[in-house]
Design a protein around this motif. Structure first.
Motif, short mmCIF file in Angstrom:
data_model
loop_
_atom_site.label_atom_id
_atom_site.label_comp_id
_atom_site.label_asym_id
_atom_site.label_seq_id
_atom_site.Cartn_x
_atom_site.Cartn_y
_atom_site.Cartn_z
N GLY A 88 0.79 -1.22 0.00
CA GLY A 88 0.00 0.00 0.00
C GLY A 88 0.82 1.27 0.00
O GLY A 88 2.06 1.25 -0.01
N LEU A 89 0.12 2.39 0.04
CA LEU A 89 0.77 3.71 -0.05
C LEU A 89 1.80 3.98 1.04
O LEU A 89 2.85 4.57 0.75
CB LEU A 89 -0.29 4.81 -0.04
CG LEU A 89 -0.85 5.21 -1.40
CD1 LEU A 89 -1.99 6.21 -1.24
CD2 LEU A 89 0.25 5.81 -2.27
N PRO A 90 1.57 3.61 2.32
CA PRO A 90 2.58 3.92 3.34
C PRO A 90 3.96 3.38 3.00
O PRO A 90 4.97 4.07 3.19
CB PRO A 90 2.00 3.26 4.60
CG PRO A 90 0.53 3.29 4.39
CD PRO A 90 0.35 3.04 2.92
N LEU A 91 4.02 2.15 2.47
CA LEU A 91 5.33 1.60 2.12
C LEU A 91 5.91 2.25 0.86
O LEU A 91 7.12 2.36 0.71
CB LEU A 91 5.25 0.09 1.94
CG LEU A 91 5.36 -0.72 3.24
CD1 LEU A 91 5.21 -2.21 2.96
CD2 LEU A 91 6.70 -0.46 3.93
N LEU A 92 5.04 2.70 -0.05
CA LEU A 92 5.55 3.45 -1.20
C LEU A 92 6.19 4.75 -0.75
O LEU A 92 7.27 5.13 -1.22
CB LEU A 92 4.43 3.75 -2.20
CG LEU A 92 3.80 2.58 -2.95
CD1 LEU A 92 2.89 3.10 -4.06
CD2 LEU A 92 4.85 1.66 -3.54
N PHE A 93 5.54 5.44 0.18
CA PHE A 93 6.12 6.66 0.74
C PHE A 93 7.44 6.36 1.45
O PHE A 93 8.43 7.08 1.29
CB PHE A 93 5.14 7.33 1.71
CG PHE A 93 4.10 8.18 1.05
CD1 PHE A 93 4.45 9.36 0.40
CD2 PHE A 93 2.76 7.81 1.05
CE1 PHE A 93 3.50 10.15 -0.23
CE2 PHE A 93 1.80 8.59 0.44
CZ PHE A 93 2.16 9.76 -0.20
N ALA A 94 7.45 5.29 2.24
CA ALA A 94 8.67 4.93 2.97
C ALA A 94 9.80 4.61 1.99
O ALA A 94 10.95 5.03 2.20
CB ALA A 94 8.40 3.73 3.88
N GLY A 95 9.47 3.89 0.92
CA GLY A 95 10.48 3.56 -0.06
C GLY A 95 11.07 4.78 -0.72
O GLY A 95 12.28 4.88 -0.95
N ARG A 96 10.22 5.77 -1.03
CA ARG A 96 10.71 6.99 -1.66
C ARG A 96 11.54 7.84 -0.69
O ARG A 96 12.52 8.46 -1.09
CB ARG A 96 9.53 7.81 -2.21
CG ARG A 96 8.78 7.15 -3.33
CD ARG A 96 9.70 6.75 -4.47
NE ARG A 96 10.16 7.90 -5.24
CZ ARG A 96 11.27 7.90 -5.97
NH1 ARG A 96 12.04 6.83 -6.02
NH2 ARG A 96 11.62 8.98 -6.65
N VAL A 97 11.15 7.89 0.57
CA VAL A 97 11.93 8.64 1.56
C VAL A 97 13.32 8.02 1.71
O VAL A 97 14.35 8.73 1.72
CB VAL A 97 11.20 8.67 2.91
CG1 VAL A 97 12.12 9.19 4.01
CG2 VAL A 97 9.95 9.55 2.82
N LEU A 98 13.39 6.69 1.83
CA LEU A 98 14.68 6.01 1.95
C LEU A 98 15.53 6.22 0.71
O LEU A 98 16.74 6.43 0.79
CB LEU A 98 14.46 4.51 2.19
CG LEU A 98 13.86 4.14 3.54
CD1 LEU A 98 13.39 2.69 3.54
CD2 LEU A 98 14.88 4.36 4.66
#
Length: 408
Positions: A104-114
């Motif tokens: 879902g979106l939370p992990l997509l955001f986390a991936g982009r931040v990392l």
């Protein structure tokens, strides 16, 4: 001040990898930052979110890059290049892991931040490592190797993921598994690199370094940063929403083609940067802005004519212009900055550039929700044409040498 080892001694010719090995690490890390580009349409289908959210997911990457530049842009000066490169590889691997989980979106955001954190660390540490591992006779080639690794890596990411997404059975998994393998190789190369910082500290406090524009640089900084903002806006458009333009406006649904279109703009940028030294920075900056304007006009025309050929031509032309203007702007800014403030000045320059890669594309996403992708793209092209034309005209009428002393 942290001393640097002699380049020849640092390389220990014949016993350690040199600047090309550091450039390889740089390229692998930067490729991971653009790997999701051709895949956003698939994530939209799987998770269900709007075009605006695509640009927001992309923009958090740029925010993370800026945060790292401000907080730790010169951290490798204190603790050494190699530890920072290894941390960047770790962040890149963690980013790939987030995308592999597909939750879902939370992990997509986390991936982009990392991923943004990795890019922020690599921008300073990897560039410095490439330059410092080169011998005196290799400095010119090393400078271009750092540039090519940066832009070439950014371009190879979408090309790799586009081909794998189109021709493998698991389009959202294979690109990241392959990248994890490349990161493992790059991390082992980074581990073998000689350290070029003498007496690195085991620990150093992380604190905001501030963004400084000394009086000596103010004559050239404004237009140089504006040109960088305009050029990075083009890169942001292609990295974030060009595949959606191709699919929804031009009817191109082949992921490999979408990845190749994005690759073309970064390959062209690398070619443009290779021409800057021949022209000289003072001439390359307005020339690059002019070519960028033509490229943006072609991108806008491709949306009106619904032509993939025009879009590719716009990507190539705009990329060449961005590369010319960007390297010229960076040369002028870094050349004018006093040595004691050079790091902060360059960080301020990159901050403006990364604002260009994020803010305009979020605006495109917001406009697309109300007006559609084609109209949003045309508005974007018109606004960035005005910025690039203004910067180019100003620098053509008032060359850097007349505005301040010491610019190269």
């Amino acid at each position: 001040m942290i001393a640097r080892k002699d380049a020849a001694g640092a390389r220990r010719t014949g016993s350690h990898p040199g600047y090309l090995a550091a450039a390889l690490v740089f390229a692998v890390g930067m490729a991971g930052t653009t790997l999701p580009t051709p895949l956003y349409g698939l994530y939209q289908e799987q998770i269900g979110f709007s075009e605006l959210m695509v640009t927001v997911v992309f923009a958090v990457y740029a925010v993370a890059v800026i945060a790292v530049l401000v907080l730790a842009g010169n951290y490798s000066d204190a603790v050494g290049r190699r530890p920072v490169l290894l941390v960047a590889m770790g962040l890149s691997a963690a980013s790939a892991g987030c995308f592999l989980l597909e939750a879902g979106l939370p992990l997509l955001f986390a991936g982009r931040v990392l991923s943004g954190g990795a890019a922020g660390l690599l921008s300073g540490a990897a560039t410095a490592a490439v330059l410092e591992l080169a011998g005196p006779e290799q400095k010119g080639r090393a400078s271009f190797a750092a540039t090519a690794a940066n832009m070439g890596g950014l371009g190879c990411g979408p090309l790799l993921s586009g081909v794998l997404a189109q021709y493998t059975s698991h389009p959202l998994a294979w690109p990241f598994w392959i990248h994890l393998g490349l990161v493992a190789v790059a991390a082992s190369v980074a581990w073998s690199l000689p350290e070029t910082v003498e007496h690195p500290r085991r620990r150093a406090p992380l604190r905001p370094q501030g963004l400084r524009v000394p009086p000596e640089v103010k004559g050239v900084f404004g237009t140089a940063a504006l040109a960088a903002f305009a050029g990075f806006s083009l890169l942001g458009l292609f990295t974030a929403v060009a595949p959606s333009f191709a699919a929804k406006t031009l009817g191109v649904t082949d992921h490999a083609v979408a990845g190749a279109v994005v690759f073309s703009v970064f390959a062209a940028s690398t070619a443009g940067q290779s021409l800057t030294q021949r022209l000289g920075a003072s001439r390359a900056l307005p020339a690059g802005c002019g070519v960028l304007v033509v490229g943006l006009a072609l991108v806008g025309s491709s949306l009106l004519a619904e032509s993939l050929a025009l879009l590719v031509l716009g990507a190539v032309c705009g990329g060449v212009g961005q590369g010319l203007a960007f390297r010229a702007a960076l040369t002028l800014v870094s050349g004018a900055a006093p040595a004691e403030h050079r790091g902060g000045t360059i960080s301020a320059f990159f901050t403006v550039a990364y604002l260009g890669i994020s803010l305009p594309v979020v605006g495109v996403g917001a406009l697309a929700v109300r007006l559609g992708l084609r109209t949003a793209g045309l508005v974007f092209a018109g606004c960035v044409i005005l910025l690039a034309a203004g910067a180019g005209l100003y620098t053509a009428l008032r060359p850097a040498g007349k505005r301040q002393t010491g610019a190269r």
